[in-house]
Design an enzyme around this catalytic site. Structure first.
Site, short mmCIF file in Angstrom:
data_model
loop_
_atom_site.label_atom_id
_atom_site.label_comp_id
_atom_site.label_asym_id
_atom_site.label_seq_id
_atom_site.Cartn_x
_atom_site.Cartn_y
_atom_site.Cartn_z
N GLY A 1 11.42 27.81 -49.02
CA GLY A 1 12.63 27.10 -48.67
C GLY A 1 12.34 25.83 -47.89
N HIS B 1 23.44 35.93 -41.89
CA HIS B 1 23.37 34.64 -41.20
C HIS B 1 23.04 33.50 -42.18
CE1 HIS B 1 22.40 31.66 -38.15
NE2 HIS B 1 22.82 32.49 -37.23
#
Length: 558
Positions: free
Chosen positions: A172, A82
């Site tokens: 992130g 994903h």
């Protein structure tokens, strides 16, 4: 009325259950939040978590979960099917009850600021929380994914909305927003080809595909590629291969199920796959689904068979599961996957989920509830259930095939009345208990006496309104009973007659409860008005019952 929002964070870990559990423990540790679903995916290496509550505790739980995910997940080592850009990849808030989208967007902005300022994670807003339309779409924000964000974040147009403009190698970046309800949905194919799966995805998704000629993109007058839109609005889709299952899938996000419902998305993929020589073998839901989506799907597939859609809710759900193959890859348990089933309080439907014997035993016991009000509601439910049965028998009667829709519509109406009356079985007992609880309040001081009196009056009004609603619904249901006596399967006319007897009894029994509870209510104007309305309904119900029984007895003829 409590404001309720749903939060559906996606964490970039779907294999280590110990890590996932530590994150969800943070959510469950916040009072006022209910964890509904945890859906890990090994191939995607991603877990979708769903929880609900009032806005403030939901925001607190989301913040704690994002913090914990940042501590436990190392994005520099992450791989998965994903698209993703952070340990907490995306964290949407969704309005559920008594709250506007604008208010929900405000809470999303509040959460984003907390994450950016306190955790020093780069945060981007999306959808309704994002004022910059160029950043409205999640896929545009996430383009380049984790690996590309080290450069992307340095571009002036991609400065984060909150937090530092330095990409965090371990955690992130995170996207936080407010959106409408979204269904993440995968359709299973009998192929292993990602290329073919993608071709089908391009056929159906709203964005479609780039138009080509001689293998090259066709450009418009501005030199930009011309796109050919897909067949489904409000649908995002890609094709991928899932090694865990050994199949390719069409992975879809249905971003507005009012425009493209679940069953239409499934059926359209079936058509496009078939055109390419590929079969759909089933599908899977990621996370939760609204009950209405399953009911609509069940009715859709029954309608295609020209079968009555006026069947019980659980049967519609079962038909939806089987028609879309939702149980192909893993068992589909409605109580664990349908939002309303997860949110329902067992106390609010205790009576109607007991056995007939236990219900009768409790009614016969020394406990004053359930009493006449609950029994009236139940009798009304039984009456319209009989009429609904006649409608369904008529819809499926041999030789009446052209009339299936006529009787299906009557059965649908009958099911609606039955469902509402069944809810009132427990509601009437709840109303009685509220009066008892109010009467048990302290009256030691003048202030406590005032509070107690007010509570008793509020509970008494509720105890009047519930049986009055029973009266209204039972009387209205007699129109269905009348139609079935007149036009339904003649072999079942006696059932319609018994239904009329039940409905009239429900009206009269409920009215007794209206009157006895009204005697203890101080607002005499309200009492006079509702009693007058009750007398009118009772009179009409008695007359309508007589008319129905006349038809029934003439048809029986003996």
């Amino acid at each position: 009325m409590h404001q309720i929002i749903e939060c559906v964070p996606n964490f970039s870990e779907g294999r280590d259950l110990h890590i996932i559990r530590q994150i969800t423990d943070e959510i469950e540790g916040v009072e006022g939040v209910r964890l509904l679903n945890v859906d890990p995916g090994k191939a995607t290496n991603r877990t979708v978590v769903t929880f609900v509550g009032e806005p403030e505790p939901v925001i607190a739980a989301a913040f704690k979960a994002i913090k914990k995910a940042g501590e436990l997940i190392d994005m520099s080592k992450h791989t998965g099917e994903h698209p993703r850009m952070g340990a907490t990849d995306v964290c949407p808030l969704i309005p559920v009850a008594n709250i506007t989208m604008d208010e929900t967007a405000g809470y999303a902005q509040q959460l984003a600021k907390m994450v950016g300022d306190d955790l020093q994670i780069p945060v981007y807003l999306y959808e309704h929380a994002q004022k910059n339309k160029l950043r409205h779409n999640l896929s545009i924000i996430r383009a380049g994914e984790y690996e590309g964000f080290f450069k992307k974040i340095k571009l002036p147009e991609w400065q984060p909305d909150f937090g530092p403009n330095e990409f965090d190698a371990k955690r992130g970046a995170t996207v936080i927003g407010a959106r409408d309800f979204l269904i993440a949905y995968n359709v299973n194919l009998n192929t292993t080809s990602t290329r073919r799966a993608n071709a089908i995805a391009f056929d159906v998704r709203e964005a479609g595909r780039t138009k080509t000629a001689d293998g090259k993109p066709v450009l418009d007058e501005n030199g930009k590629p011309v796109t050919m839109p897909g067949s489904l609005k409000s649908v995002k889709a890609i094709g991928w291969f899932i090694e865990e299952y050994g199949i390719a899938q069409i992975s879809m996000n249905l971003t507005n199920i009012g425009i493209t419902p679940l069953h239409i998305a499934f059926d359209e993929v079936c058509k496009k796959a078939d055109a390419r020589g590929i079969r759909v073998t089933g599908s899977e839901l990621v996370g939760l689904v609204p009950l209405q989506s399953m009911i609509d799907a069940g009715k859709y597939f029954l309608g295609k068979q020209k079968r009555s859609t006026g069947v019980a809710e659980k049967e519609l759900v079962r038909i939806a599961i089987k028609s879309m193959g939702l149980d192909e890859l893993a068992p589909f348990k409605p109580d664990e996957r349908i939002i309303e089933y997860l949110l329902k309080d067992a106390k609010d439907s205790r009576l109607i989920h007991t056995t007939l014997t236990d219900f009768a035993d409790e009614t016969a016991s020394e406990s004053p509830a359930p009493g006449g009000g609950s029994i009236s509601a139940y009798i009304g439910a039984l009456g319209i259930s009989l009429a609904t049965m006649v409608a369904n028998l008529s819809s499926h009667k041999k030789g009446w095939d052209e009339r299936w829709k006529e009787f299906s519509d009557w059965a649908d109406k009958g099911q609606q009345y039955k469902n509402e009356l069944m809810k009132l079985v427990d509601a009437d007992t709840k109303a009685f208990r509220q009066i008892m609880a109010a009467m048990g309040l302290s009256k030691a001081t003048d202030e406590e006496k005032q509070v107690r009196t007010q509570a008793i009056q509020e509970a008494t009004k509720f105890a009047i309104e519930v049986p009055f609603t029973v009266m209204q619904l039972a009387y209205e249901s007699m129109q269905v009973i009348k139609a079935m006596a007149e036009t339904g399967n003649p072999n079942s006319v006696s059932d319609a007659g018994v239904g009329a007897l039940c409905a009239r009894s429900a009206v009269m029994g409920a009215f007794m409860n209206v009157r006895i509870n009204a005697a203890g209510y101080d607002d005499k104007s309200f009492v006079e008005d509702i009693v007058a309305k009750g007398k009118e309904i009772e009179s009409k119900a008695i007359a309508l019952e007589a008319g129905i029984l006349k038809v029934v007895n003439e048809k029986i003829g003996v």
